[in-house]
Design a protein around this motif. Structure first.
Motif, PDB file in Angstrom:
ATOM      1  N   GLY A  68       0.777  -1.234   0.000  1.00  0.00           N
ATOM      2  CA  GLY A  68       0.000   0.000   0.000  1.00  0.00           C
ATOM      3  C   GLY A  68       0.807   1.282   0.000  1.00  0.00           C
ATOM      4  N   ILE A  69       0.347   2.249   0.787  1.00  0.00           N
ATOM      5  CA  ILE A  69       1.009   3.551   0.849  1.00  0.00           C
ATOM      6  C   ILE A  69       2.437   3.409   1.340  1.00  0.00           C
ATOM      7  CG2 ILE A  69       1.016   5.766   2.081  1.00  0.00           C
ATOM      8  CD1 ILE A  69      -2.069   5.625   2.066  1.00  0.00           C
ATOM      9  N   GLY A  70       2.651   2.558   2.337  1.00  0.00           N
ATOM     10  CA  GLY A  70       3.997   2.378   2.882  1.00  0.00           C
ATOM     11  C   GLY A  70       4.962   1.846   1.851  1.00  0.00           C
ATOM     12  N   TRP A  71       4.509   0.859   1.071  1.00  0.00           N
ATOM     13  CA  TRP A  71       5.380   0.283   0.039  1.00  0.00           C
ATOM     14  C   TRP A  71       5.721   1.325  -1.016  1.00  0.00           C
ATOM     15  CZ3 TRP A  71       5.515  -0.549  -5.201  1.00  0.00           C
ATOM     16  CH2 TRP A  71       6.466  -1.460  -5.657  1.00  0.00           C
ATOM     17  N   ALA A  72       4.716   2.080  -1.476  1.00  0.00           N
ATOM     18  CA  ALA A  72       4.961   3.124  -2.473  1.00  0.00           C
ATOM     19  C   ALA A  72       5.908   4.186  -1.937  1.00  0.00           C
ATOM     20  CB  ALA A  72       3.632   3.761  -2.894  1.00  0.00           C
ATOM     21  N   THR A  73       5.765   4.520  -0.656  1.00  0.00           N
ATOM     22  CA  THR A  73       6.638   5.524  -0.055  1.00  0.00           C
ATOM     23  C   THR A  73       8.061   5.013   0.063  1.00  0.00           C
ATOM     24  OG1 THR A  73       4.741   6.408   1.180  1.00  0.00           O
ATOM     25  CG2 THR A  73       6.930   7.014   1.964  1.00  0.00           C
ATOM     26  N   ALA A  74       8.221   3.761   0.433  1.00  0.00           N
ATOM     27  CA  ALA A  74       9.564   3.168   0.511  1.00  0.00           C
ATOM     28  C   ALA A  74      10.243   3.194  -0.851  1.00  0.00           C
ATOM     29  CB  ALA A  74       9.477   1.739   1.036  1.00  0.00           C
ATOM     30  N   GLN A  75       9.501   2.879  -1.897  1.00  0.00           N
ATOM     31  CA  GLN A  75      10.073   2.889  -3.240  1.00  0.00           C
ATOM     32  C   GLN A  75      10.442   4.308  -3.673  1.00  0.00           C
ATOM     33  OE1 GLN A  75      10.745  -0.220  -4.279  1.00  0.00           O
ATOM     34  NE2 GLN A  75       9.660  -0.696  -2.376  1.00  0.00           N
ATOM     35  N   ARG A  76       9.632   5.288  -3.279  1.00  0.00           N
ATOM     36  CA  ARG A  76       9.913   6.682  -3.658  1.00  0.00           C
ATOM     37  C   ARG A  76      11.209   7.160  -3.021  1.00  0.00           C
ATOM     38  NH1 ARG A  76       7.279  11.320  -5.734  1.00  0.00           N
ATOM     39  NH2 ARG A  76       8.909  12.919  -5.811  1.00  0.00           N
ATOM     40  N   PHE A  77      11.384   6.896  -1.734  1.00  0.00           N
ATOM     41  CA  PHE A  77      12.612   7.326  -1.060  1.00  0.00           C
ATOM     42  C   PHE A  77      13.819   6.534  -1.556  1.00  0.00           C
ATOM     43  CE2 PHE A  77       9.657   9.354   1.792  1.00  0.00           C
ATOM     44  CZ  PHE A  77      10.347  10.447   2.289  1.00  0.00           C
ATOM     45  N   ALA A  78      13.653   5.223  -1.715  1.00  0.00           N
ATOM     46  CA  ALA A  78      14.768   4.402  -2.195  1.00  0.00           C
ATOM     47  C   ALA A  78      15.164   4.805  -3.605  1.00  0.00           C
ATOM     48  CB  ALA A  78      14.383   2.924  -2.150  1.00  0.00           C
ATOM     49  N   GLY A  79      14.175   5.148  -4.425  1.00  0.00           N
ATOM     50  CA  GLY A  79      14.462   5.574  -5.792  1.00  0.00           C
ATOM     51  C   GLY A  79      15.241   6.870  -5.850  1.00  0.00           C
ATOM     52  N   GLY A  80      15.138   7.662  -4.787  1.00  0.00           N
ATOM     53  CA  GLY A  80      15.891   8.918  -4.718  1.00  0.00           C
ATOM     54  C   GLY A  80      17.260   8.763  -4.095  1.00  0.00           C
ATOM     55  N   GLY A  81      17.636   7.524  -3.799  1.00  0.00           N
ATOM     56  CA  GLY A  81      18.971   7.269  -3.268  1.00  0.00           C
ATOM     57  C   GLY A  81      19.044   7.122  -1.768  1.00  0.00           C
ATOM     58  N   ASP A  82      17.909   7.100  -1.088  1.00  0.00           N
ATOM     59  CA  ASP A  82      17.916   6.971   0.366  1.00  0.00           C
ATOM     60  C   ASP A  82      17.976   5.498   0.786  1.00  0.00           C
ATOM     61  OD1 ASP A  82      17.678   9.763   0.909  1.00  0.00           O
ATOM     62  OD2 ASP A  82      15.554   9.639   0.395  1.00  0.00           O
ATOM     63  N   ARG A  83      18.478   5.289   2.000  1.00  0.00           N
ATOM     64  CA  ARG A  83      18.486   3.952   2.607  1.00  0.00           C
ATOM     65  C   ARG A  83      17.224   3.832   3.441  1.00  0.00           C
ATOM     66  NH1 ARG A  83      22.511   4.731   5.397  1.00  0.00           N
ATOM     67  NH2 ARG A  83      24.145   3.889   4.062  1.00  0.00           N
TER      68      ARG A  83
END
Length: 250
Positions: free
Chosen positions: A12-27
């Motif tokens: 859900g929202i959490g998974w999409a948010t994790a992908q957004r931050f990870a896609g920007g180079g965050d751990r």
């Protein structure tokens, strides 16, 4: 590279948010009772955690902090049980409150102790328009979401200027939880009552979290960001249906 903790990021929202931050180079660290259903992302590490267990939450936060500073924490984990107030059971209500409200408080408190020592950090959470409007069949859920907004204001007042705090209050979002609780006909009825004419995509809520965690939002704290396609802008809200009891996980 920032270090980001997100609870309930396996779907859900959490998974999409994790992908957004990870896609920007965050751990990213995902605190969830379940493993992610989607293909693993090496930038997102899952730590099996029940957010209702404060000792487990504190252990997970300590594990992350031992590796370096914690920059952003997003308390997103949540569950709901669709039922009328006369069907509500003590067990259901306590579980919803333990996960949705106390889960936010426990995670934020553990993270805040680290961030105060750092003199920096951002605390975010998933609230809901259910917390500020009347929605039938979700009494306990609604109460928890209203509580998150209150926590947001209190944490901001106590932890400024070093730590920023905000919450996102989505309206209808097309998540696995929503698809579990609603039939296609019910989804169509909700869409018809939203001025934007549709549910939000989880990625749109993720984009809001990404903004709130950025330096562009550096003067934004103690606030609730509503993203609902104008659903609550008028006098009516998208409520409907009967009190059928269905349990779902965010």
């Amino acid at each position: 590279m920032r270090t980001v903790i997100i609870s309930g990021a396996s779907s859900g929202i959490g998974w999409a948010t994790a992908q957004r931050f990870a896609g920007g180079g965050d751990r990213v660290y995902n605190l969830d009772v379940r493993a992610p259903a989607d293909p693993p992302n090496p930038a997102v590490r899952w730590i099996e955690t029940d957010v209702a267990d404060w000792s487990a939450v504190r252990s997970a936060v300590t594990q992350v902090a031992d590796a370096g500073p914690i920059d952003v924490v997003i308390a997103n984990a949540g569950i709901s049980v669709r039922h009328g107030v006369l069907e509500l059971t003590e067990a259901d209500a306590r579980r919803v409150i333990d996960v949705n409200l106390l889960g936010v408080l426990g995670l934020w408190q553990a993270a805040a102790e680290v961030m105060v020592r750092q003199r920096a950090g951002v605390l975010l959470a998933t609230a809901s328009v259910n917390g500020t409007r009347g929605y039938p069949f979700y009494a306990d859920y609604n109460a928890t979401k209203a509580g998150i907004v209150a926590l947001c204001r209190t944490f901001a007042l106590e932890l400024s200027p070093w730590i920023r705090v905000a919450c996102v209050s989505p309206g209808a979002v097309l998540t696995p939880m929503q698809l579990t609780e609603y039939t296609p006909a019910m989804l169509d009825e909700v869409n018809a009552k939203i001025p934007a004419g549709r549910h939000a995509a989880p990625e749109e809520i993720a984009a809001a979290f990404h903004y709130l965690a950025s330096t562009e939002a550096s003067f934004l704290t103690g606030q609730e960001l509503v993203i609902d396609g104008a659903e609550t802008a008028g006098a009516t809200t998208a409520v409907f249906g009967t009190g059928t009891t269905i349990e779902a996980v965010a």
